[in-house]
Design a protein around this motif. Structure first.
Motif, PDB file in Angstrom:
ATOM      1  N   ASP A 103       0.762  -1.434  -0.088  1.00  0.00           N
ATOM      2  CA  ASP A 103       0.075   0.030  -0.047  1.00  0.00           C
ATOM      3  C   ASP A 103       0.839   1.218   0.006  1.00  0.00           C
ATOM      4  OD1 ASP A 103      -1.686   1.806   0.551  1.00  0.00           O
ATOM      5  OD2 ASP A 103      -2.734   0.880   1.938  1.00  0.00           O
ATOM      6  N   SER A 143       0.138   4.200   0.248  1.00  0.00           N
ATOM      7  CA  SER A 143      -0.253   5.435   0.931  1.00  0.00           C
ATOM      8  C   SER A 143       0.199   5.158   2.419  1.00  0.00           C
ATOM      9  CB  SER A 143      -1.842   5.397   0.948  1.00  0.00           C
ATOM     10  OG  SER A 143      -2.535   4.346   1.430  1.00  0.00           O
ATOM     11  N   ARG A 196      -1.490   9.043  -0.880  1.00  0.00           N
ATOM     12  CA  ARG A 196      -3.011   8.836  -0.050  1.00  0.00           C
ATOM     13  C   ARG A 196      -3.805   9.979  -0.865  1.00  0.00           C
ATOM     14  NH1 ARG A 196      -1.513   9.739   6.335  1.00  0.00           N
ATOM     15  NH2 ARG A 196      -0.402   7.551   6.192  1.00  0.00           N
ATOM     16  N   GLN A 211      -5.508   7.724  -3.625  1.00  0.00           N
ATOM     17  CA  GLN A 211      -6.195   6.878  -2.954  1.00  0.00           C
ATOM     18  C   GLN A 211      -7.647   7.500  -2.589  1.00  0.00           C
ATOM     19  OE1 GLN A 211      -5.343   3.929  -3.837  1.00  0.00           O
ATOM     20  NE2 GLN A 211      -5.472   3.134  -1.372  1.00  0.00           N
ATOM     21  N   ALA A 239      -4.914   1.558  -8.398  1.00  0.00           N
ATOM     22  CA  ALA A 239      -4.010   2.039  -7.238  1.00  0.00           C
ATOM     23  C   ALA A 239      -2.414   1.973  -7.312  1.00  0.00           C
ATOM     24  CB  ALA A 239      -4.462   1.321  -5.771  1.00  0.00           C
TER      25      ALA A 239
END
Length: 144
Positions: free
Chosen positions: A3, A5, A119, A122, A134
């Motif tokens: 991820d 973010s 972020r 997202q 993503a």
């Protein structure tokens, strides 16, 4: 980590790293302008030399001599040509700025870059919509 973010990082840290990254990007832009200044100043000096030759050929020898003596090859800043200004900027300010940016990212985010932007991506993307994926994941990024 998959991820980008970095949900494990607090917002304050991510925002501060984002500001530092934005500041570095601004320094990079300034550096580009500095290189443009360097190249344009050099080109102007070459063109000036050609103008001096033309003036001399046209019989304006006193003007040509004055221009050659006072302006051709002149330092643009006290004791420096533009390449020296660029070298000082690179060796001092720019390289120091980059080192602190890398240090901050390493110490606070395991070296990950652009966490604030990840972020934002997202928040703003539409999951499942084409061209709004993503990825790529952090572990798929080239080394910084």
């Amino acid at each position: 980590m998959t991820d980008r973010s970095r949900p494990d990082l607090d917002d304050t840290t991510v925002e501060a790293l984002g500001k530092l990254s934005e500041a570095l990007e601004t320094v990079e832009q300034a550096r580009g302008f500095l290189y443009a200044f360097h190249q344009l100043s050099g080109k102007a000096d070459i063109l000036l030399g050609e103008a001096v030759d033309g003036l001399r050929e046209a019989g304006a020898t006193e003007l040509a001599d004055d221009l050659e003596r006072e302006l051709v090859g002149r330092n643009v800043v006290a004791d420096r040509w533009t390449f020296q200004v660029v070298e000082d900027y690179d060796a001092g300010y720019w390289s120091t700025f980059r080192a602190f940016d890398a240090r901050a990212r390493e110490e606070l985010a395991g070296g990950d870059r652009h966490v604030l932007e990840a972020r934002m991506k997202q928040r703003e993307r539409t999951p499942g919509a084409p061209r709004q994926e993503a990825g790529p994941a952090l572990d798929e990024q080239p080394p910084s």
